[in-house]
Scaffold this active site. Structure first.
Site, PDB file in Angstrom:
ATOM      1  N   TYR A 177     -18.525  -9.311   5.864  1.00 16.98           N
ATOM      2  CA  TYR A 177     -18.567  -7.943   6.382  1.00 16.98           C
ATOM      3  C   TYR A 177     -18.140  -6.968   5.308  1.00 16.98           C
ATOM      4  N   SER A 216      -6.984  -1.244  10.539  1.00 15.04           N
ATOM      5  CA  SER A 216      -7.559  -2.333   9.752  1.00 15.04           C
ATOM      6  C   SER A 216      -8.973  -2.642  10.211  1.00 15.04           C
ATOM      7  N   TYR A 225      -2.353  -9.704  15.820  1.00 14.54           N
ATOM      8  CA  TYR A 225      -2.239  -8.658  14.801  1.00 14.54           C
ATOM      9  C   TYR A 225      -3.343  -7.618  14.981  1.00 14.54           C
ATOM     10  N   ASN A 238      -3.870 -14.691   1.297  1.00 19.97           N
ATOM     11  CA  ASN A 238      -5.031 -13.884   0.895  1.00 19.97           C
ATOM     12  C   ASN A 238      -5.561 -14.309  -0.467  1.00 19.97           C
ATOM     13  N   LYS A 271      -3.263  -3.479  16.300  1.00 21.18           N
ATOM     14  CA  LYS A 271      -3.860  -2.306  15.636  1.00 21.18           C
ATOM     15  C   LYS A 271      -4.770  -1.558  16.614  1.00 21.18           C
ATOM     16  N   ILE A 282       0.844  -1.204   0.000  1.00 23.48           N
ATOM     17  CA  ILE A 282       0.000   0.000   0.000  1.00 23.48           C
ATOM     18  C   ILE A 282       0.878   1.252   0.000  1.00 23.48           C
ATOM     19  N   GLY A 312     -11.455 -19.154  12.211  1.00 21.39           N
ATOM     20  CA  GLY A 312     -11.277 -17.724  12.498  1.00 21.39           C
ATOM     21  C   GLY A 312     -11.911 -16.802  11.472  1.00 21.39           C
ATOM     22  N   ASP A 313     -12.341 -17.338  10.316  1.00 23.62           N
ATOM     23  CA  ASP A 313     -12.930 -16.467   9.289  1.00 23.62           C
ATOM     24  C   ASP A 313     -14.320 -15.992   9.700  1.00 23.62           C
ATOM     25  N   LYS A 322       1.813  -7.978   9.114  1.00 25.82           N
ATOM     26  CA  LYS A 322       0.359  -8.018   8.856  1.00 25.82           C
ATOM     27  C   LYS A 322      -0.236  -9.415   8.675  1.00 25.82           C
ATOM     28  N   PHE A 356     -10.315  -1.951   4.591  1.00 29.43           N
ATOM     29  CA  PHE A 356     -10.989  -3.241   4.471  1.00 29.43           C
ATOM     30  C   PHE A 356     -10.057  -4.185   3.695  1.00 29.43           C
ATOM     31  N   ASN A 357     -10.442  -4.785   2.595  1.00 32.24           N
ATOM     32  CA  ASN A 357      -9.540  -5.778   1.973  1.00 32.24           C
ATOM     33  C   ASN A 357      -8.838  -5.204   0.741  1.00 32.24           C
TER      34      ASN A 357
HETATM   35  P1  NAD Z   1       3.472  -4.699   3.368  1.00 40.46           P
HETATM   36  O1  NAD Z   1       4.051  -5.783   4.192  1.00 40.46           O
HETATM   37  O2  NAD Z   1       3.499  -4.840   1.910  1.00 40.46           O
HETATM   38  O3  NAD Z   1       4.146  -3.298   3.751  1.00 40.46           O
HETATM   39  C1  NAD Z   1       4.621  -3.022   5.052  1.00 40.46           C
HETATM   40  C2  NAD Z   1       6.023  -2.470   4.915  1.00 40.46           C
HETATM   41  O4  NAD Z   1       6.542  -2.164   6.210  1.00 40.46           O
HETATM   42  C3  NAD Z   1       6.981  -3.452   4.277  1.00 40.46           C
HETATM   43  O5  NAD Z   1       7.674  -2.804   3.224  1.00 40.46           O
HETATM   44  C4  NAD Z   1       7.930  -3.842   5.412  1.00 40.46           C
HETATM   45  O6  NAD Z   1       9.223  -4.133   4.932  1.00 40.46           O
HETATM   46  C5  NAD Z   1       7.877  -2.620   6.285  1.00 40.46           C
HETATM   47  N1  NAD Z   1       8.158  -2.835   7.713  1.00 40.46           N
HETATM   48  C6  NAD Z   1       7.607  -3.773   8.532  1.00 40.46           C
HETATM   49  N2  NAD Z   1       8.083  -3.627   9.775  1.00 40.46           N
HETATM   50  C7  NAD Z   1       8.925  -2.565   9.751  1.00 40.46           C
HETATM   51  C8  NAD Z   1       9.700  -1.923  10.744  1.00 40.46           C
HETATM   52  N3  NAD Z   1       9.714  -2.322  12.012  1.00 40.46           N
HETATM   53  N4  NAD Z   1      10.448  -0.845  10.368  1.00 40.46           N
HETATM   54  C9  NAD Z   1      10.439  -0.410   9.096  1.00 40.46           C
HETATM   55  N5  NAD Z   1       9.735  -1.003   8.121  1.00 40.46           N
HETATM   56  C10 NAD Z   1       8.981  -2.060   8.456  1.00 40.46           C
HETATM   57  O7  NAD Z   1       1.970  -4.478   3.889  1.00 40.46           O
HETATM   58  P2  NAD Z   1       0.818  -3.581   3.291  1.00 40.46           P
HETATM   59  O8  NAD Z   1      -0.251  -4.482   2.797  1.00 40.46           O
HETATM   60  O9  NAD Z   1       1.360  -2.551   2.412  1.00 40.46           O
HETATM   61  O10 NAD Z   1       0.274  -2.936   4.645  1.00 40.46           O
HETATM   62  C11 NAD Z   1       0.669  -1.645   5.084  1.00 40.46           C
HETATM   63  C12 NAD Z   1       0.001  -1.365   6.410  1.00 40.46           C
HETATM   64  O11 NAD Z   1      -1.411  -1.471   6.274  1.00 40.46           O
HETATM   65  C13 NAD Z   1       0.399  -2.347   7.521  1.00 40.46           C
HETATM   66  O12 NAD Z   1       0.511  -1.629   8.731  1.00 40.46           O
HETATM   67  C14 NAD Z   1      -0.792  -3.294   7.574  1.00 40.46           C
HETATM   68  O13 NAD Z   1      -0.940  -3.853   8.849  1.00 40.46           O
HETATM   69  C15 NAD Z   1      -1.942  -2.358   7.235  1.00 40.46           C
HETATM   70  N6  NAD Z   1      -3.095  -3.073   6.659  1.00 40.46           N
HETATM   71  C16 NAD Z   1      -2.925  -3.894   5.590  1.00 40.46           C
HETATM   72  C17 NAD Z   1      -4.017  -4.591   5.081  1.00 40.46           C
HETATM   73  C18 NAD Z   1      -3.841  -5.566   3.939  1.00 40.46           C
HETATM   74  O14 NAD Z   1      -4.658  -6.478   3.806  1.00 40.46           O
HETATM   75  N7  NAD Z   1      -2.837  -5.404   3.075  1.00 40.46           N
HETATM   76  C19 NAD Z   1      -5.301  -4.437   5.649  1.00 40.46           C
HETATM   77  C20 NAD Z   1      -5.439  -3.559   6.721  1.00 40.46           C
HETATM   78  C21 NAD Z   1      -4.328  -2.866   7.222  1.00 40.46           C
HETATM   79  N1  UFG Z   2     -10.265 -17.338   0.871  1.00 41.65           N
HETATM   80  C1  UFG Z   2     -10.434 -18.545   0.222  1.00 41.65           C
HETATM   81  N2  UFG Z   2      -9.307 -19.194  -0.213  1.00 41.65           N
HETATM   82  C2  UFG Z   2      -8.059 -18.698  -0.044  1.00 41.65           C
HETATM   83  C3  UFG Z   2      -7.906 -17.458   0.624  1.00 41.65           C
HETATM   84  C4  UFG Z   2      -9.035 -16.809   1.076  1.00 41.65           C
HETATM   85  O1  UFG Z   2     -11.547 -19.040   0.066  1.00 41.65           O
HETATM   86  O2  UFG Z   2      -7.087 -19.363  -0.452  1.00 41.65           O
HETATM   87  C5  UFG Z   2     -11.472 -16.596   1.325  1.00 41.65           C
HETATM   88  C6  UFG Z   2     -11.535 -16.408   2.830  1.00 41.65           C
HETATM   89  O3  UFG Z   2     -12.113 -17.523   3.459  1.00 41.65           O
HETATM   90  C7  UFG Z   2     -12.378 -15.131   2.932  1.00 41.65           C
HETATM   91  C8  UFG Z   2     -11.994 -14.348   1.671  1.00 41.65           C
HETATM   92  O4  UFG Z   2     -11.433 -15.303   0.770  1.00 41.65           O
HETATM   93  O5  UFG Z   2     -13.749 -15.447   2.850  1.00 41.65           O
HETATM   94  C9  UFG Z   2     -10.972 -13.249   1.925  1.00 41.65           C
HETATM   95  O6  UFG Z   2      -9.846 -13.810   2.621  1.00 41.65           O
HETATM   96  P1  UFG Z   2      -8.455 -13.035   2.723  1.00 41.65           P
HETATM   97  O7  UFG Z   2      -7.504 -13.970   3.396  1.00 41.65           O
HETATM   98  O8  UFG Z   2      -8.069 -12.484   1.400  1.00 41.65           O
HETATM   99  O9  UFG Z   2      -8.794 -11.780   3.653  1.00 41.65           O
HETATM  100  P2  UFG Z   2      -9.376 -11.707   5.131  1.00 41.65           P
HETATM  101  O10 UFG Z   2     -10.707 -11.018   5.038  1.00 41.65           O
HETATM  102  O11 UFG Z   2      -9.318 -12.994   5.814  1.00 41.65           O
HETATM  103  O12 UFG Z   2      -8.332 -10.731   5.864  1.00 41.65           O
HETATM  104  C10 UFG Z   2      -7.722  -9.602   5.238  1.00 41.65           C
HETATM  105  C11 UFG Z   2      -6.292  -9.452   5.751  1.00 41.65           C
HETATM  106  C12 UFG Z   2      -6.299  -9.044   7.184  1.00 41.65           C
HETATM  107  C13 UFG Z   2      -7.085  -7.783   7.346  1.00 41.65           C
HETATM  108  C14 UFG Z   2      -8.478  -7.959   6.817  1.00 41.65           C
HETATM  109  C15 UFG Z   2      -9.138  -6.613   6.858  1.00 41.65           C
HETATM  110  O13 UFG Z   2      -5.601 -10.674   5.612  1.00 41.65           O
HETATM  111  O14 UFG Z   2      -4.986  -8.756   7.595  1.00 41.65           O
HETATM  112  O15 UFG Z   2      -8.451  -8.442   5.473  1.00 41.65           O
HETATM  113  O16 UFG Z   2     -10.460  -6.708   6.565  1.00 41.65           O
HETATM  114  F1  UFG Z   2      -7.153  -7.441   8.637  1.00 41.65           F
END
Ligand code: NAD
Ligand code: UFG
Length: 340
Positions: free
Chosen positions: A301, A125, A149, A199, A153, A13, A296-297, A85, A178-179
């Site tokens: 939502y 998140s 995790y 994911n 947050k 992101i 855990g799923d 994450k 969200f996702n």
């Molecule tokens: P990502 O892992 O691609 O990016 C996170 C970055 O932070 C990475 O480049 C990693 O190298 C760096 N990092 C981790 N720990 C560090 C530290 N201690 N010091 C410096 N750098 C560090 O993840 P993302 O999907 O881009 O997520 C970004 C943020 O958004 C995270 O905080 C994550 O928890 C939050 N978030 C992500 C999702 C998702 O599904 N991708 C959903 C909700 C919230």
């Molecule tokens: N799913 C499958 N098969 C897979 C992977 C996922 O059927 O191989 C399904 C899951 O059961 C769920 C949906 O696809 O119904 C989405 O699953 P993801 O794993 O892609 O995402 P989650 O909603 O479980 O969780 C994600 C991030 C979390 C974050 C959350 C925020 O992994 O870190 O979204 O809403 F907190």
């Protein structure tokens, strides 16, 4: 030109947000430990935005590194993406998650306070809501994080709320994503998960590319229209624009010192919606089988994202079709995912 510190800016992101910010005229400095990303992303950001952001390889838990960074640059704000994450990993390694996500944030906040930089956008998140009572979920819904995790947050949200209460000079935006899925439309940046993806969208992409054989759909007996789980998938470029809107909001004189917003599309899509849309848009069959529910799923939502629209003037505009097309375009051009 305003200078913004982007922690975690080479991640999924963060990298898309840097492109958006640089294109909007901000100067971005990235601090990233590269624990889950590659330095080569900077070259892609440069190609897409026309400017090469400075990358400092360092950890947000390293107070000396932060002090040096704040001494060398005058930042107007910080966007704090850096964090770990993976939900399952956080259950196995809770201390690592609390240290990285909570201690990392307090170390960053202490350095910011010392330097007098008191504006921060934090990556929260939807996972803080756990299993909600209903959807769409408003920001006022109770917190029920189910994993270390998610709890990390929720803890950081509390810390930032206390900080604002202690000192009215702070300006804080808590953005609950969200996702996030999709990729930059050029196909030059996207999500690059290590190992077998947890994911859905990265897994679907790797099935399409032939790296993985079959998608396992976790459960087809949920109380949803087609029995598979429903989520609020949001395009990463919409999220990037949301960060730009949050920065602009915090710079306004009438900004609330603490703003909390869901970033989602306000609609749910099932796993089968994603699979069928991906197949149709990209002309790629996605072999799949139904297996048991994943522990855990949550069944379903999605966000109530109307507050973000009212306050930030931001709304997600990209469709599930866009998310599937852009995810595949990225995967196709980077078949091993690893751009390093
Ligand atoms: P990502 O892992 O691609 O990016 C996170 C970055 O932070 C990475 O480049 C990693 O190298 C760096 N990092 C981790 N720990 C560090 C530290 N201690 N010091 C410096 N750098 C560090 O993840 P993302 O999907 O881009 O997520 C970004 C943020 O958004 C995270 O905080 C994550 O928890 C939050 N978030 C992500 C999702 C998702 O599904 N991708 C959903 C909700 C919230
Ligand atoms: N799913 C499958 N098969 C897979 C992977 C996922 O059927 O191989 C399904 C899951 O059961 C769920 C949906 O696809 O119904 C989405 O699953 P993801 O794993 O892609 O995402 P989650 O909603 O479980 O969780 C994600 C991030 C979390 C974050 C959350 C925020 O992994 O870190 O979204 O809403 F907190």
């Amino acid at each position: 030109m305003q200078k913004i510190l982007i922690t975690g800016g080479t991640g999924f992101i963060g990298s898309h947000t840097v492109v958006e910010l640089v294109s909007a005229g901000y100067e971005c400095i990235i601090l990233d430990s590269l624990v889950n990303s590659h330095a080569a992303v900077v070259g892609r950001i440069a190609t897409l935005s026309g400017k090469t952001p400075l990358l400092i390889e360092g950890d947000v838990r390293d107070a000396a590194c932060l002090d040096a960074l704040f001494a060398a640059h005058t930042f107007s704000a910080v966007i704090h993406f850096a964090g770990l994450k993976a939900v399952g990993e956080s259950v196995r390694e809770p201390l690592r998650y609390y240290d990285n996500n909570v201690n990392g944030t307090t170390t960053l906040l202490a350095a910011m306070a010392k330097a007098g930089v008191k504006t921060i956008v934090f990556s929260s998140s939807a996972t803080v809501y756990g299993e909600p009572d209903f959807s769409p979920i408003p920001e006022s819904a109770p917190f029920r994080p189910a994993s270390p995790y998610g709890k990390s947050k929720a803890m950081v949200e509390s810390i930032l709320t206390d900080l604002v209460a202690s000192d009215s000079a702070w300006r804080v935006a808590l953005l609950r994503y969200f996702n996030p899925v999709g990729a930059h439309s050029s196909g030059m940046m996207g999500e690059d998960p290590a190992g077998i993806p947890n994911n859905l969208m990265p897994f679907v992409c790797q099935v399409a590319s032939g790296r993985l054989k079959t998608l396992r759909i976790f459960g087809n007996d949920y109380p949803t229209a087609d029995g598979t789980g429903e989520r609020d998938y949001i395009h990463v470029m919409d999220l990037a624009e949301g960060h730009l809107a949050a920065l602009r909001y915090l710079a306004r004189t009438d900004a609330s010192p603490l703003m909390i917003a869901n970033l989602g599309t306000s609609r749910g899509h099932s796993v089968l919606d994603v699979v069928n849309t991906f197949s149709r848009i990209n002309g790629m069959p996605i072999p799949h089988q139904f297996v048991a529910r994943r522990p855990g799923d949550v069944p379903a939502y999605w966000a109530d994202a109307t507050y973000a629209e009212r306050t930030l003037g931001w709304k997600a505009t990209r469709s599930l079709e866009d998310m599937c097309r852009d995810s595949w375009n990225w995967q196709k051009q980077n078949p091993t995912g690893d751009i390093g």
